[in-house]
Write a protein that holds these residues in place. Structure first.
Motif, PDB file in Angstrom:
ATOM      1  N   UNK A  26       2.537  10.532  -6.504  1.00  0.00           N
ATOM      2  CA  UNK A  26       3.525  10.387  -4.975  1.00  0.00           C
ATOM      3  C   UNK A  26       3.941  11.402  -4.359  1.00  0.00           C
ATOM      4  N   UNK A  27       3.181  12.683  -4.236  1.00  0.00           N
ATOM      5  CA  UNK A  27       3.439  13.943  -4.011  1.00  0.00           C
ATOM      6  C   UNK A  27       2.310  13.926  -2.927  1.00  0.00           C
ATOM      7  N   UNK A  28       1.064  13.881  -3.395  1.00  0.00           N
ATOM      8  CA  UNK A  28      -0.300  14.410  -2.481  1.00  0.00           C
ATOM      9  C   UNK A  28      -0.298  13.038  -1.854  1.00  0.00           C
ATOM     10  N   UNK A  29       0.921  11.296  -1.903  1.00  0.00           N
ATOM     11  CA  UNK A  29       0.760   9.790  -1.088  1.00  0.00           C
ATOM     12  C   UNK A  29       1.104  11.050   0.576  1.00  0.00           C
ATOM     13  N   UNK A  30       3.004  11.352   0.199  1.00  0.00           N
ATOM     14  CA  UNK A  30       3.672  11.874   0.967  1.00  0.00           C
ATOM     15  C   UNK A  30       2.758  13.027   1.694  1.00  0.00           C
ATOM     16  N   UNK A  31       2.263  14.003   1.644  1.00  0.00           N
ATOM     17  CA  UNK A  31       1.302  14.922   1.824  1.00  0.00           C
ATOM     18  C   UNK A  31       0.108  13.857   3.360  1.00  0.00           C
ATOM     19  N   UNK A  32      -0.668  13.146   2.533  1.00  0.00           N
ATOM     20  CA  UNK A  32      -1.269  12.746   3.444  1.00  0.00           C
ATOM     21  C   UNK A  32      -0.943  11.752   4.424  1.00  0.00           C
ATOM     22  N   UNK A  33       0.055  11.340   4.523  1.00  0.00           N
ATOM     23  CA  UNK A  33       1.197  10.162   5.661  1.00  0.00           C
ATOM     24  C   UNK A  33       1.298  11.388   6.517  1.00  0.00           C
ATOM     25  N   UNK A  92       4.384   4.062   2.683  1.00  0.00           N
ATOM     26  CA  UNK A  92       4.777   4.714   0.085  1.00  0.00           C
ATOM     27  C   UNK A  92       5.238   3.899   0.055  1.00  0.00           C
ATOM     28  N   UNK A  93       5.712   3.133   0.471  1.00  0.00           N
ATOM     29  CA  UNK A  93       6.347   1.821  -0.308  1.00  0.00           C
ATOM     30  C   UNK A  93       5.458   0.904  -0.426  1.00  0.00           C
ATOM     31  N   UNK A  94       4.079   0.682   0.518  1.00  0.00           N
ATOM     32  CA  UNK A  94       3.417  -0.058   0.307  1.00  0.00           C
ATOM     33  C   UNK A  94       2.607   0.657  -0.990  1.00  0.00           C
ATOM     34  N   UNK A  95       2.662   1.604  -1.329  1.00  0.00           N
ATOM     35  CA  UNK A  95       1.597   1.708  -2.275  1.00  0.00           C
ATOM     36  C   UNK A  95       2.277   1.271  -4.186  1.00  0.00           C
ATOM     37  N   UNK A  96       1.087   0.778  -4.474  1.00  0.00           N
ATOM     38  CA  UNK A  96       1.391   0.368  -6.242  1.00  0.00           C
ATOM     39  C   UNK A  96       1.179   2.138  -7.367  1.00  0.00           C
ATOM     40  N   UNK A  97       2.369   1.442  -7.756  1.00  0.00           N
ATOM     41  CA  UNK A  97       1.919   2.975  -9.363  1.00  0.00           C
ATOM     42  C   UNK A  97       0.403   2.808  -9.364  1.00  0.00           C
ATOM     43  N   UNK A  98      -0.511   2.533  -9.159  1.00  0.00           N
ATOM     44  CA  UNK A  98      -1.623   2.038  -9.874  1.00  0.00           C
ATOM     45  C   UNK A  98      -2.833   2.627  -9.329  1.00  0.00           C
ATOM     46  N   UNK A  99      -2.464   2.706  -8.147  1.00  0.00           N
ATOM     47  CA  UNK A  99      -2.923   3.182  -6.789  1.00  0.00           C
ATOM     48  C   UNK A  99      -2.648   4.500  -6.592  1.00  0.00           C
ATOM     49  N   UNK A 100      -1.429   5.181  -7.007  1.00  0.00           N
ATOM     50  CA  UNK A 100      -1.324   6.310  -6.740  1.00  0.00           C
ATOM     51  C   UNK A 100      -1.622   6.948  -8.033  1.00  0.00           C
ATOM     52  N   UNK A 101      -1.447   6.630  -9.310  1.00  0.00           N
ATOM     53  CA  UNK A 101      -1.869   7.656 -10.263  1.00  0.00           C
ATOM     54  C   UNK A 101      -3.204   7.574 -10.456  1.00  0.00           C
ATOM     55  N   UNK A 102      -4.077   6.348  -9.964  1.00  0.00           N
ATOM     56  CA  UNK A 102      -5.807   6.238 -10.067  1.00  0.00           C
ATOM     57  C   UNK A 102      -6.314   6.932  -9.218  1.00  0.00           C
ATOM     58  N   UNK A 103      -5.573   7.183  -7.710  1.00  0.00           N
ATOM     59  CA  UNK A 103      -6.668   7.617  -6.607  1.00  0.00           C
ATOM     60  C   UNK A 103      -6.054   9.026  -6.210  1.00  0.00           C
ATOM     61  N   UNK A 104      -4.388   8.593  -6.519  1.00  0.00           N
ATOM     62  CA  UNK A 104      -4.246  10.420  -6.241  1.00  0.00           C
ATOM     63  C   UNK A 104      -3.437  11.225  -7.350  1.00  0.00           C
ATOM     64  N   UNK A 105      -3.652  10.620  -8.289  1.00  0.00           N
ATOM     65  CA  UNK A 105      -3.134  11.106  -9.306  1.00  0.00           C
ATOM     66  C   UNK A 105      -4.325  11.885 -10.327  1.00  0.00           C
TER      67      UNK A 105
END
Length: 274
Positions: A94-101, A177-190
């Motif tokens: 989720x930190x990575x997602x914030x940075x990419x967005x 950020x709110x549109x991202x699922x936990x699975x997406x965050x963990x699998x694609x970014x984490x």
């Protein structure tokens, strides 16, 4: 115009750090290593919690502040390792997602751990090969904090998180950020291990980078992986001492930390933190 690489540096919650002054010092060196690119066609984003004391940053760096809670499973437990890894993937992702967005129009992203080093040649190489899906760093170096030797690791992308350069559109970033699922965050970014297979299965394999592109720092007190020093990791432990052929292979993988390596990656020399 899109910059060639946006480096994404997620920083853990300050309550999850054993030694914030050491983390800050290591992060300062990582920042310098990124800013050492031979091409200036890059940007970088540091993602850290509100209140975290961060070093000064040079031009090209942005700081994104978040309010995520501490990771309650940050320290590796004696029990369920999968729970630990799952919590880590969510916190990092989720930190990575914030940075990419924050910079959604990058050409490529590279996630960089806050204590590692990158080659000064990365942006130049990617700019010259910008039709590719991305690269994995197959060969990279492992450095024992403060030491004078590097270990050439030939499966680096399965070992270190600072090892992938991926075309931005392949992440399929959500609009918010709110549109991202936990699975997406963990699998694609984490997870740096999972995304490579996902992209390959979709027809977007990552090519091996044709040079050693990063250095993984080990053996310091704040290392999240609880990694031992270089000597214990690859030489003076029961596994290698009982397997002389593997011990010898590791000896042949050592490289002296010369000024050339230090200049390419901006690894500090001459000062031991032990």
């Amino acid at each position: 115009m899109k910059n060639t690489i946006t480096f994404i540096i997620p920083v853990r919650h300050q309550e999850n750090s054993k030694d914030w002054s050491r983390l800050k010092s290591n992060l300062t060196q990582t920042i310098a290593s990124i800013a050492n690119q031979s091409s200036k066609d890059w940007r970088a984003v540091i993602i850290a919690n509100e209140g975290a004391d961060l070093p000064e940053v040079p031009a090209g760096f942005d700081i994104v502040r978040v309010n995520f809670p501490p990771n309650q499973l940050h320290d590796l437990p004696a029990g369920n390792k999968e729970l630990f890894y799952d919590a880590f993937r969510l916190d990092k992702g989720r930190r990575v997602l914030k940075g990419m967005l924050h910079i959604p129009d990058a050409a490529y992203y590279m996630i960089v751990d806050d204590d590692d080093f990158v080659s000064s040649q990365l942006v130049d190489y990617v700019a010259a090969n910008s039709t590719e899906s991305g690269w994995k760093i197959r060969n990279g170096y492992v450095w024992g904090d403060g030491g004078q030797w590097l270990f050439l690791h030939n499966d680096f992308s399965n070992f270190c998180g600072t090892s992938l350069i991926i075309r931005s559109d392949l992440y399929k970033l959500p609009p918010s950020f709110e549109d991202a699922s936990e699975d997406y965050i963990k699998t694609m970014l984490g997870s740096h291990v999972r995304i490579g297979k996902i992209l390959q299965d979709k027809g977007y394999p990552l090519k091996p980078l044709p040079f050693a592109g990063a250095v993984y720092r080990v053996g310091h007190a704040g290392a999240h992986s609880n990694s031992p020093g270089l000597a214990k990791m690859y030489f003076f432990n029961k596994y290698y001492l009982l397997r002389p052929h593997k011990f010898l292979k590791n000896v042949l993988s050592l490289r002296k930390l010369t000024q050339a390596y230090a200049s390419e990656f901006l690894i500090p020399t001459g000062v031991s933190h032990r």
